[in-house]
Design an enzyme around this catalytic site. Structure first.
Site, PDB file in Angstrom:
ATOM      1  N   SER A 200       0.843  -1.204   0.000  1.00  0.00           N
ATOM      2  CA  SER A 200       0.000   0.000   0.000  1.00  0.00           C
ATOM      3  C   SER A 200       0.877   1.253   0.000  1.00  0.00           C
ATOM      4  O   SER A 200       1.661   1.453  -0.912  1.00  0.00           O
ATOM      5  CB  SER A 200      -0.964  -0.042   1.184  1.00  0.00           C
ATOM      6  N   ASP A 354     -10.116  -3.864  -5.073  1.00  0.00           N
ATOM      7  CA  ASP A 354      -9.251  -2.875  -4.432  1.00  0.00           C
ATOM      8  C   ASP A 354      -9.240  -1.624  -5.305  1.00  0.00           C
ATOM      9  O   ASP A 354      -8.999  -1.721  -6.514  1.00  0.00           O
ATOM     10  CB  ASP A 354      -7.839  -3.458  -4.296  1.00  0.00           C
ATOM     11  N   HIS A 384      -8.097  -5.199  -0.715  1.00  0.00           N
ATOM     12  CA  HIS A 384      -6.994  -4.410  -0.186  1.00  0.00           C
ATOM     13  C   HIS A 384      -6.716  -4.798   1.267  1.00  0.00           C
ATOM     14  O   HIS A 384      -7.626  -4.902   2.081  1.00  0.00           O
ATOM     15  CB  HIS A 384      -7.299  -2.915  -0.264  1.00  0.00           C
TER      16      HIS A 384
END
EC number: 3.1.1.71
Length: 414
Positions: A200, A354, A384
Site C-alpha cells: 500500500s 481494491d 486491499h
C-alpha cells in the site's frame, strides 16, 4: 408455583426477544453488499465493521477537538496489534535503527552466509501502523525464515506530524544504509541480492526508491504489494468498481493523500471530482497524462464498461496548493520512461476488489514498456489489505495464498 413459572417463562421470552433484536441490529450494522467473487465475504464484513467502528470514533474525537483522528486509530493499533520483539527458533528478532531510522530486524540464524536481504515498508496511508504490528511481525518473520534472509522493517515517520517528503526521506535514508558495505558486514548480507518491498503506502515508498537515481548502490528486485502510485485520477475502473468495497474506500484514500502531502483536507471533494487534473490545469503536461492513461495501459478485461471522467474546467490554483501531486517521489506512476528503465526487476501484486488495483496494473505495464522484467500477480478474489489478515485469528484464505506466492517469487528471483 404456577404463577412463578409463568413469570420466569415471560422473563425468558423477553430476554430471547431482546437478544434477537440485538442480533438483528448487529447483523444490520455488519452486513454490507459485496460483489460476487470476493474471498470469504463474511470475514471481510466483520473486519470492515470493526474498522468502521474505530474510524467513526476517531472521526468523532477529531471533530470534538479531543485528538487527531489518526492518533486515536494508532492508539487502537498499539493496543490490539503491537507486540514486542521476540526471537523464535531460527529467527533472531530485535528492535534497532537503520541509518538512524527505527526498525525491526529479523535475522535467520541458520543456513548459508552471506544472507539475502529484504527492506520492507509497512502500509497505513503514510499515517498509520508500525513495523511492530503483529501482522507485519508475522510477515517479516515468515520471510526471514523461509528465505533464509535478513529482513528489516522500517518505522518511518507518520503524518500528521510528518508529511511529504519526510516519509520518503526516512525511507531513502534507511535504503542507503541497507545498501551500504557497513550494514552488509554487520548482518552478513549479500549486497548483490537485496530487495526493496512494501504494501500500500509502503509499496509507494518502495516504488519511489526503486527509481531513485541518487542511490549509489542498487536493489536487485522490487516487490510491490497493492501499491498506491497516483493521485491524479480517482475514477480509474478500479476506483469506480470498488469505491464502496472494504477495507479501503475511495474517499478514505483521497483523505490520506491530502494528509500525506500536508494539504487542506477540505480539498477532498475536489480530488474525488478530478478537478485537480482538469484539462485546463497547465501544470500537467500531455506526457504526464499519458503516464496514467488507463484507457491505454489497462487490459480490456479490467476496463470493462467503465468510462474516463475527463473534467474540462477544474478548481483554479488547486495544483498550486498541492504541488507534490506532480512529484514522482510521491507519485511513482509519473516517473519518466528513462527513469523506469533503470529500476530493478519487479513483482507487482494486485487485488480485483481494491481501489488501487489499476495503480499497480498501470505501473507494471509502464515498467514493461520501459524494458523492465515484471511479474504481475493478480488475485481475482482479493481485497486491499488481505496480506495483513493472513494469520490468526482472521486467517484470510486469499491473504495466505498471497503471502505464500509473494515469498515464493522472492525465493526464485532474489
Amino acid at each position: 408455583m404456577i404463577g412463578g413459572r409463568k413469570v420466569a417463562s415471560f422473563s425468558s421470552m423477553r430476554l430471547r426477544f431482546a437478544g434477537a433484536i440485538l442480533l438483528a441490529v448487529a447483523a444490520y450494522y455488519v452486513y454490507l453488499p459485496l460483489p460476487g467473487g470476493v474471498s470469504e465475504p463474511w470475514k471481510l464484513m466483520l473486519l470492515d465493521a470493526l474498522i468502521r467502528g474505530f474510524m467513526r470514533r476517531s472521526n468523532m474525537s477529531h471533530a470534538l477537538g479531543l485528538c487527531h483522528q489518526v492518533h486515536l486509530l494508532n492508539r487502537v493499533v498499539s493496543w490490539v496489534e503491537l507486540i514486542e520483539a521476540r526471537s523464535s527458533a531460527g529467527v533472531l528478532v530485535s528492535d534497532g535503527v537503520l541509518g538512524g531510522v527505527p526498525s525491526r530486524i529479523f535475522q535467520a540464524t541458520g543456513g548459508r552466509w552471506p544472507k539475502r536481504g529484504v527492506l520492507y515498508f509497512h502500509g497505513g496511508g503514510w499515517a498509520l501502523g508500525t513495523a511492530r504490528m503483529r501482522s507485519y511481525d508475522f510477515l517479516c518473520r515468515k520471510m526471514a525464515e523461509e528465505l533464509d534472509a535478513v529482513v528489516i522493517s522500517v518505522d518511518y515517520r507518520l503524518a500528521p506530524e510528518a508529511m511529504f517528503p519526510d516519509q520518503y526521506h526516512d525511507a531513502l535514508t534507511a535504503s542507503r544504509a541497507f545498501l551500504s558495505k557497513e550494514v552488509a558486514k554487520r548482518y552478513s548480507l549479500d549486497r548483490k541480492r537485496l530487495c526493496v518491498s512494501g504494501d500500500s503506502s509502503g509499496g509507494n515508498l518502495a516504488a519511489a526508491l526503486g527509481s531513485d537515481v541518487t542511490l549509489t548502490a542498487h536493489f536487485k528486485v522490487q516487490a510491490l504489494i497493492y501499491p498506491v502510485l497516483q493521485a491524479l485520477d480517482f475514477h480509474t475502473p478500479s476506483y469506480q468498481q470498488n469505491k464502496a468495497v472494504p477495507i479501503l474506500y475511495r474517499p478514505v484514500m483521497a483523505r490520506y493523500w491530502l494528509l500525506y502531502l500536508g494539504a487542506d483536507p477540505s480539498l477532498q471533494l475536489a480530488l474525488l471530482a478530478n478537478n485537480h487534473s482538469a484539462l485546463d490545469q497547465p501544470a500537467i503536461s500531455p506526457a504526464a497524462r499519458s503516464h496514467l492513461d488507463w484507457t491505454v495501459l489497462l487490459p480490456a478485461e479490467r476496463k470493462k464498461e467503465f468510462r474516463p471522467l475527463v473534467v474540462e474546467t477544474g478548481t483554479p490554483g488547486l495544483l498550486g496548493q498541492v504541488p507534490a501531486l506532480l512529484d514522482a517521489r510521491a507519485v511513482p506512476l509519473l516517473a519518466k520512461r528513462d527513469v523506469l528503465a533503470k529500476t530493478p526487476d519487479a513483482y507487482v501484486l494486485t487485488c480485483e476488489f481494491d481501489v488501487l488495483r489499476d495503480d499497480g496494473l498501470m505501473y507494471a505495464e509502464r515498467l514493461r514498456r520501459a524494458g523492465v522484467r515484471v511479474t504481475s500477480d493478480h488475485y481475482e478474489d482479493g481485497f486491499h489489505g488481505c496480506i495483513s489478515f493472513a494469520h490468526l485469528p482472521v486467517m484470510s484464505a486469499v491473504g495466505r495464498r498471497a503471502v505464500d506466492n509473494y515469498i515464493r517469487w522472492l525465493d526464485h528471483n532474489l
